[in-house]
Design an enzyme around this catalytic site. Sequence first.
Site, PDB file in Angstrom:
ATOM      1  CG  HIS A  23      -2.045  -1.088   1.072  1.00  0.00           C
ATOM      2  ND1 HIS A  23      -2.037  -2.250   1.648  1.00  0.00           N
ATOM      3  CD2 HIS A  23      -3.036  -1.148   0.018  1.00  0.00           C
ATOM      4  CE1 HIS A  23      -3.107  -2.995   1.343  1.00  0.00           C
ATOM      5  NE2 HIS A  23      -3.715  -2.449   0.285  1.00  0.00           N
ATOM      6  CG  HIS A  29      -2.693  -5.303  -3.435  1.00  0.00           C
ATOM      7  ND1 HIS A  29      -2.435  -3.986  -3.664  1.00  0.00           N
ATOM      8  CD2 HIS A  29      -3.658  -5.708  -2.490  1.00  0.00           C
ATOM      9  CE1 HIS A  29      -3.299  -3.456  -2.842  1.00  0.00           C
ATOM     10  NE2 HIS A  29      -4.129  -4.267  -2.379  1.00  0.00           N
ATOM     11  CB  CYS A  64     -13.327  -5.249   0.818  1.00  0.00           C
ATOM     12  SG  CYS A  64     -13.509  -3.960   1.719  1.00  0.00           S
ATOM     13  CG  HIS A  66      -5.797  -7.380   0.524  1.00  0.00           C
ATOM     14  ND1 HIS A  66      -5.671  -6.652   1.879  1.00  0.00           N
ATOM     15  CD2 HIS A  66      -5.697  -6.634  -0.345  1.00  0.00           C
ATOM     16  CE1 HIS A  66      -5.758  -5.391   1.578  1.00  0.00           C
ATOM     17  NE2 HIS A  66      -5.689  -5.453   0.089  1.00  0.00           N
ATOM     18  CD  GLU A  84     -14.115  -7.100   7.250  1.00  0.00           C
ATOM     19  OE1 GLU A  84     -15.239  -6.383   7.291  1.00  0.00           O
ATOM     20  OE2 GLU A  84     -13.154  -7.375   6.688  1.00  0.00           O
ATOM     21  CE1 TYR A  99      -9.731   0.967  -4.665  1.00  0.00           C
ATOM     22  CE2 TYR A  99     -10.371  -1.314  -5.375  1.00  0.00           C
ATOM     23  CZ  TYR A  99      -9.948  -0.292  -4.334  1.00  0.00           C
ATOM     24  OH  TYR A  99      -9.900  -0.796  -3.047  1.00  0.00           O
ATOM     25  CD  GLU A 109      -6.548  -0.668  -0.457  1.00  0.00           C
ATOM     26  OE1 GLU A 109      -5.603  -1.528  -1.118  1.00  0.00           O
ATOM     27  OE2 GLU A 109      -6.821  -1.289   0.622  1.00  0.00           O
ATOM     28  CD  GLU A 111      -7.446  -3.479  -2.674  1.00  0.00           C
ATOM     29  OE1 GLU A 111      -6.977  -3.799  -1.808  1.00  0.00           O
ATOM     30  OE2 GLU A 111      -8.827  -3.154  -2.775  1.00  0.00           O
ATOM     31  CD1 TRP A 156     -14.508  -1.232  -1.721  1.00  0.00           C
ATOM     32  CD2 TRP A 156     -12.966   0.123  -0.791  1.00  0.00           C
ATOM     33  NE1 TRP A 156     -14.714  -1.200  -0.264  1.00  0.00           N
ATOM     34  CE2 TRP A 156     -13.518  -0.595   0.361  1.00  0.00           C
ATOM     35  CE3 TRP A 156     -11.707   0.855  -0.469  1.00  0.00           C
ATOM     36  CZ2 TRP A 156     -13.171  -0.282   1.406  1.00  0.00           C
ATOM     37  CZ3 TRP A 156     -11.259   0.993   0.946  1.00  0.00           C
ATOM     38  CH2 TRP A 156     -11.956   0.541   1.701  1.00  0.00           C
TER      39      TRP A 156
END
Length: 174
Positions: A23, A29, A64, A66, A84, A99, A109, A111, A156
């Site tokens: 980041h 990524h 969201c 990774h 979460e 984005y 970001e 991604e 995002w």
Amino acid sequence: MENVILVNDNDEQVGVMEKMEVHQKALLHRAFSVFIFNEDGQMLLQQRAAKKYHSPKLWTNACCSHPRPGEPTEKAAQRRLREELGFHTELEKTFEFIYNAPFDNGLTEYEYDHVFTGFYEGDIKPNPAEVLDYCYMSMDEIAVSLQNYPHKYTVWFGIAFPRIMDWWKLKYAA
């Protein structure tokens, strides 16, 4: 230390690197975003916890994150949904997008985001380290709020929402 998967524009893995370094360097990524709906067609939104390293207290989709190196993206999406929001539901891969969004804190970001959708009716047990609040809203309410108050939402989410809205209209147009 958490590693993420570096990818090219075709989502082919080109390496692995520590998440914060990725980041800081704004490297592309792999990531995912999960959008959950209830029986009434309302979307589950979460407000990110105040201590998140970027976009704290902003509203966004259900979850969201990774995938870990070697972890299939859909399995990672399921894992983060449990971590979460404390529940499991079937997910369907809906679309992908790339984005690039710099933040005021010097992080970016960048991604390749895999978007999953699912449906859920049941108890939600948010993890306070991840989630400050949550609610269900109609797609029309979200569209108006996003237009009038874009600063209250993650970058995002603002990018993905129009595509989710198109998908939702096709699914519920009948």
